[in-house]
Design a protein around this motif. Structure first.
Motif, short mmCIF file in Angstrom:
data_model
loop_
_atom_site.label_atom_id
_atom_site.label_comp_id
_atom_site.label_asym_id
_atom_site.label_seq_id
_atom_site.Cartn_x
_atom_site.Cartn_y
_atom_site.Cartn_z
N LYS A 168 0.64 -1.47 0.09
CA LYS A 168 0.10 -0.25 0.14
C LYS A 168 1.33 1.67 0.02
O LYS A 168 0.40 1.78 -0.75
CB LYS A 168 -1.06 0.30 1.11
CG LYS A 168 -0.44 0.18 2.28
CD LYS A 168 -1.56 -0.28 3.42
CE LYS A 168 -1.01 -0.21 4.37
NZ LYS A 168 0.48 -0.05 5.66
N ASP A 169 1.94 1.29 0.63
CA ASP A 169 3.19 2.18 0.57
C ASP A 169 4.02 2.42 -0.41
O ASP A 169 4.60 3.01 -1.05
CB ASP A 169 4.22 2.19 1.60
CG ASP A 169 3.50 2.04 2.73
OD1 ASP A 169 2.10 2.55 3.24
OD2 ASP A 169 4.06 1.34 3.90
N ILE A 171 2.96 1.53 -4.37
CA ILE A 171 2.11 0.67 -5.64
C ILE A 171 3.23 0.11 -7.32
O ILE A 171 3.68 1.32 -7.72
CB ILE A 171 0.51 0.69 -6.04
CG1 ILE A 171 0.73 0.88 -4.77
CG2 ILE A 171 0.14 0.18 -6.75
CD1 ILE A 171 -1.19 1.79 -4.39
N ASN A 296 -6.58 -5.61 -4.47
CA ASN A 296 -6.60 -4.73 -2.82
C ASN A 296 -5.06 -4.86 -1.71
O ASN A 296 -4.27 -6.62 -1.85
CB ASN A 296 -7.33 -6.74 -1.75
CG ASN A 296 -8.15 -5.45 -0.98
OD1 ASN A 296 -8.26 -4.72 0.05
ND2 ASN A 296 -7.97 -6.51 0.40
N PHE A 297 -4.61 -3.95 -1.59
CA PHE A 297 -3.89 -3.98 -0.73
C PHE A 297 -4.24 -3.89 1.18
O PHE A 297 -5.07 -3.66 1.28
CB PHE A 297 -3.01 -2.78 -1.30
CG PHE A 297 -2.49 -2.51 -2.77
CD1 PHE A 297 -1.12 -2.91 -2.61
CD2 PHE A 297 -2.95 -2.09 -3.34
CE1 PHE A 297 -0.74 -2.97 -3.94
CE2 PHE A 297 -2.16 -1.54 -4.50
CZ PHE A 297 -1.46 -2.47 -4.69
N ALA A 421 -6.54 -1.64 2.03
CA ALA A 421 -6.30 -0.29 1.01
C ALA A 421 -5.75 0.43 -0.18
O ALA A 421 -5.94 -0.87 -1.17
CB ALA A 421 -4.99 0.11 1.67
N SER A 422 -5.80 0.92 -1.22
CA SER A 422 -5.90 1.46 -2.29
C SER A 422 -6.29 -0.05 -3.37
O SER A 422 -5.54 -0.01 -4.36
CB SER A 422 -4.87 1.66 -2.75
OG SER A 422 -3.62 2.43 -1.63
N SER A 424 -7.21 -1.16 -6.48
CA SER A 424 -6.51 -0.82 -7.86
C SER A 424 -7.84 -1.53 -8.99
O SER A 424 -7.31 -2.55 -8.74
CB SER A 424 -5.72 -0.61 -7.61
OG SER A 424 -5.08 -0.31 -6.45
N ARG A 433 -3.90 3.93 -13.56
CA ARG A 433 -4.78 2.93 -11.91
C ARG A 433 -5.42 3.61 -11.74
O ARG A 433 -5.43 5.39 -11.77
CB ARG A 433 -4.10 2.87 -11.22
CG ARG A 433 -4.00 2.60 -9.75
CD ARG A 433 -2.75 2.24 -8.35
NE ARG A 433 -3.06 3.53 -7.76
CZ ARG A 433 -3.67 4.10 -6.55
NH1 ARG A 433 -4.40 2.58 -6.06
NH2 ARG A 433 -3.66 4.70 -6.43
N ASP A 435 -8.30 4.33 -8.24
CA ASP A 435 -9.01 3.33 -7.25
C ASP A 435 -10.23 3.79 -6.71
O ASP A 435 -10.78 4.08 -7.47
CB ASP A 435 -8.12 4.79 -6.08
CG ASP A 435 -8.24 4.70 -4.48
OD1 ASP A 435 -9.04 3.57 -4.21
OD2 ASP A 435 -6.88 3.92 -4.27
N THR A 437 -11.71 2.25 -3.90
CA THR A 437 -11.66 1.57 -2.58
C THR A 437 -13.00 1.66 -1.50
O THR A 437 -13.79 1.44 -1.07
CB THR A 437 -10.18 2.46 -1.58
OG1 THR A 437 -9.44 1.57 -2.65
CG2 THR A 437 -10.72 1.33 -0.17
N GLU A 443 -15.77 5.36 4.02
CA GLU A 443 -14.06 5.92 4.81
C GLU A 443 -13.79 5.06 5.59
O GLU A 443 -14.77 4.78 6.81
CB GLU A 443 -14.52 7.62 5.04
CG GLU A 443 -12.95 7.71 4.53
CD GLU A 443 -12.91 9.68 4.38
OE1 GLU A 443 -11.95 9.84 4.61
OE2 GLU A 443 -14.06 9.99 4.51
#
Length: 692
Positions: A168-169, A171, A296-297, A421-422, A424, A433, A435, A437, A443
């Motif tokens: 996720k940090d 990609i 999916n991260f 997270a993120s 994609s 890409r 997103d 999510t 949220e």
């Protein structure tokens, strides 16, 4: 049936029908059409008035009207929307041209078409041949109808995809050649259906259900993995891939599906999540169901179904393998577009299917279709496998300290915002890409998201149960005295030293002494620890409210031998705080490969050769050997080109040239995979604009 007449000659009008039915990209001389839409056939050998003709369309092993696998129909003045029908186009003394329409909900698959004539008093039947009928996302009556033309082109006709990976940090994405129109891929997709457990148990019922994308999606999610049947791909997450190919080395589905067929339908070795998702994309797009891959991260694998994932660490900071729960750096599955007649209109649209064998569903490794809307709203009691998918994107995370001597576990921290997270997918018509999510959950941290989570737990009967393994309110309430994080300083590239900073901050107005135990392990992308790379410990005293940074360097020669082909490292620091609770600091690092450069030398034109050059510079100070370049691309090359490259000394540059022969105009993608002993599977893709 009467006597068999002479075999008439049949003109299937392949070009015209294919153009009308968006099936021009299929190669081969068999007619491929989509249901709910007319196609034209001309045949000779009938010497009688056409009103006496009866057509028979049949599919499957025991065709019958009851199972909707057999239709008999005469010539009518207008096409029917309810059943099969034929309308006369033109006739002469020697041939008849008719337009045949199938219903919107016809069973898909290979059909045999015959014509029966009663003109001469005794009926005679002639076989006209076979054709293949597919789903029709361009037709508003079809369950897979997709109103946007651009989305139909992307999710059914596009052979190139980008699959997102990394963490996720950080990609990253790599190209994939779905190749759903290559050679005999359509035949292979039809044989996948005929090899499923459902077909083997009851072929007649199985074929009769093939009008339903929901049914087929579920069957195919089981058939793409090899866990219960002679499925297509065998999964392997061990880190060693003897007797097969490393999952990271594949660049397209064509090679996998062809190997499966060539081996006499023995499972292809080996796959991991993106391979399963990519092959399922190929099969579903080939059959006409709009499909895409989703990454999916920080994806949760909730093995015990309590919407919670537990991770364990020892006092030294080592990640322990306890329990079946896990958090993957990323996980790839599919979304397919169709209506959910079983659930109602608000659950139609994108449906989640997952061919990666993680947990059994109905006794088989299959997953989905789970309505994405149902997952977002926490409607985990709806079919199919909603709780599992809900947990993948929304489970809560518990980090425990486990003492093997006493068997005691202590909660270090719990996080409700860690998972999912993120999320994609590739953009429509662009190599970007997107997103998605927010399509999976509200949220993170919002009341709506927490309420949905509570609703899901309630529906699963988890909210009141006493759970002896659950943390007590006191455990959750404890506030740490310090905070910590790992920061990356410098590049994250294989071949370079890894530079990090451990940042510790004292949150209290009085000094704090901290003992820190640090470890770094090479991991798989599923975060399974494989080999220890490095360990260290420090003891520090932090002044009131002080923040301190501690540089960490892990040299390339320290991690090079330990790295898995996933190129991931987990760094952990367990901070034992004097008179306070432990603090866990961790970071998952995905390293990038060095770059390869691809240049098209000249203009790419249909049926004209054009040169391509691939340049790679060895970035490390030792020689790299066993260098192989693999190249593929639909409409640019036939099959896969494999080139061996001589060893490269330190900092030496290699330049490899080869030719493309484009067969079709438009934007095409060339996929390049460079491997050597130090850097397996460096992937890149290049968009090639082909003109006429």
């Amino acid at each position: 049936m009467g006597q068999a007449a002479t075999q008439p000659s049949t003109n299937w009008h392949l070009k015209e029908n294919a153009r009308e039915h968006h099936t021009s990209k299929f190669s081969g001389d068999e007619l491929v059409v989509r249901r709910g839409q007319a196609f034209t056939v001309t045949f000779s050998g009938t010497e009688q008035p056409e009103q006496n003709l009866i057509f028979i369309a049949e599919t499957g092993p025991k065709p019958s009207k009851a199972t909707k696998t057999l239709a008999t129909f005469g010539i009518s003045s207008t096409a029917s929307t309810e059943g099969w029908s034929a309308v006369l186009q033109s006739s002469s003394s020697s041939s008849v041209s008719i337009s045949i329409s199938s219903p919107h909900n016809a069973v898909i698959g290979r059909y045999r078409l015959s014509v029966q004539s009663t003109a001469s008093g005794s009926p005679s039947t002639a076989r006209l041949g076979t054709f293949v009928l597919l789903f029709n996302p361009w037709s508003s009556g079809d369950d897979v109808f997709l109103p946007s033309q651009a989305e139909c082109e992307e999710y059914v006709l596009e052979e190139f995809g980008i699959i997102f990976a990394g963490n996720k940090d950080h990609i990253s994405g790599f190209g994939w050649n779905f190749g759903q129109f290559q050679g005999d891929i359509l035949d292979i997709c039809l044989s996948i259906m005929d090899r499923s457990l459902y077909y083997r148990q009851d072929p007649v019922t199985d074929v009769s259900h093939r009008h339903d994308p929901r049914y087929l999606g579920r069957v195919l999610s089981a058939m793409v993995n090899a866990n219960d049947d002679q499925g297509v791909v065998l999964g392997n997450w061990s880190g060693t891939y003897e007797g097969g190919k490393n999952p990271t080395s594949w660049t397209g589905s064509g090679e996998i599906l062809q190997s499966w067929k060539k081996s006499g339908f023995k499972p292809v070795r080996y796959g991991q999540c993106w391979v399963f998702a990519a092959v399922l994309t190929t099969v579903l797009r080939c059959l006409g169901i709009p499909t895409r891959t989703i990454t999916n991260f920080s994806s949760a694998h909730d093995a015990d179904g309590n919407l919670r994932v537990d991770e364990f660490y020892d006092a030294e900071g080592n990640h322990l393998e306890r329990g079946a729960d896990s958090i993957w750096n990323f996980h790839v599955w599919n979304e397919s577009w169709f209506t959910r007649n079983d659930l109602g209109p608000s659950y139609s649209g994108w449906q989640i299917l997952d061919a990666t064998p993680q947990e059994e569903s109905g006794g088989i490794y299959q997953c989905g279709p789970a309505s994405r809307n149902a997952v977002k709203e926490g409607e985990v009691d709806l079919d199919y496998d909603c709780p599992f998918v809900f947990a993948e994107v929304n489970a809560d995370c518990m980090y425990w300290n486990y003492d093997s001597a006493t068997g005691k576990k202590t909660l270090i921290l719990s996080k409700s915002t860690e998972i999912g997270a993120s999320i994609s997918t590739k953009a429509v018509g662009r190599d970007d890409r997107v997103d998605v999510t927010r399509d999976y959950k509200y949220e993170e941290g919002s009341t709506k998201e927490r309420d949905t989570f509570k609703k899901a737990r309630k529906k699963l009967g988890l909210e009141d149960k006493f759970d002896p393994t659950a943390p007590t309110p006191e455990e959750i309430e404890q506030k740490p005295d310090i905070s910590g994080k790992f920061k990356v300083a410098g590049s994250l590239e294989v071949g370079r030293d890894l530079n990090l900073l451990l940042v510790l901050a004292n949150l209290q107005p009085y000094p704090k002494t901290v003992d820190v135990k640090m470890t770094a392990w090479s991991t798989l992308y599923t975060r399974r620890p494989v080999r220890e790379i490095w360990k260290d410990s420090i003891s520090v005293t932090l002044s009131p409210k002080e923040e301190k940074q501690f540089p960490i360097r892990i040299k390339y020669n320290e991690y090079q031998q330990q790295l898995t082909t996933d190129k991931t490292i987990q760094v952990t620091a367990i901070c034992h705080v004097e008179d306070g609770i432990q603090v866990l600091v961790q970071r998952n690092i995905a390293l990038d490969n060095p770059a390869i450069n691809v240049q098209v030398l000249g203009e790419a034109k249909v049926n004209k050769e054009v040169d391509v050059e691939v340049v790679f510079t060895n970035p490390i100070d030792t020689e790299v050997m066993d260098c192989v370049l693999q190249v593929e691309g639909s409409d640019l090359l036939t099959g896969i080109l494999e080139l061996r490259i001589p060893p490269l000394k330190a900092s030496e540059k290699s330049s490899t040239k080869f030719k493309l022969l484009p067969s079709e105009a438009g934007p095409k993608h060339l996929l390049v995979n460079f491997s050597c002993d130090k850097f397996p599977d460096i992937k890149t893709f290049k968009m090639v604009n082909v003109t006429n």
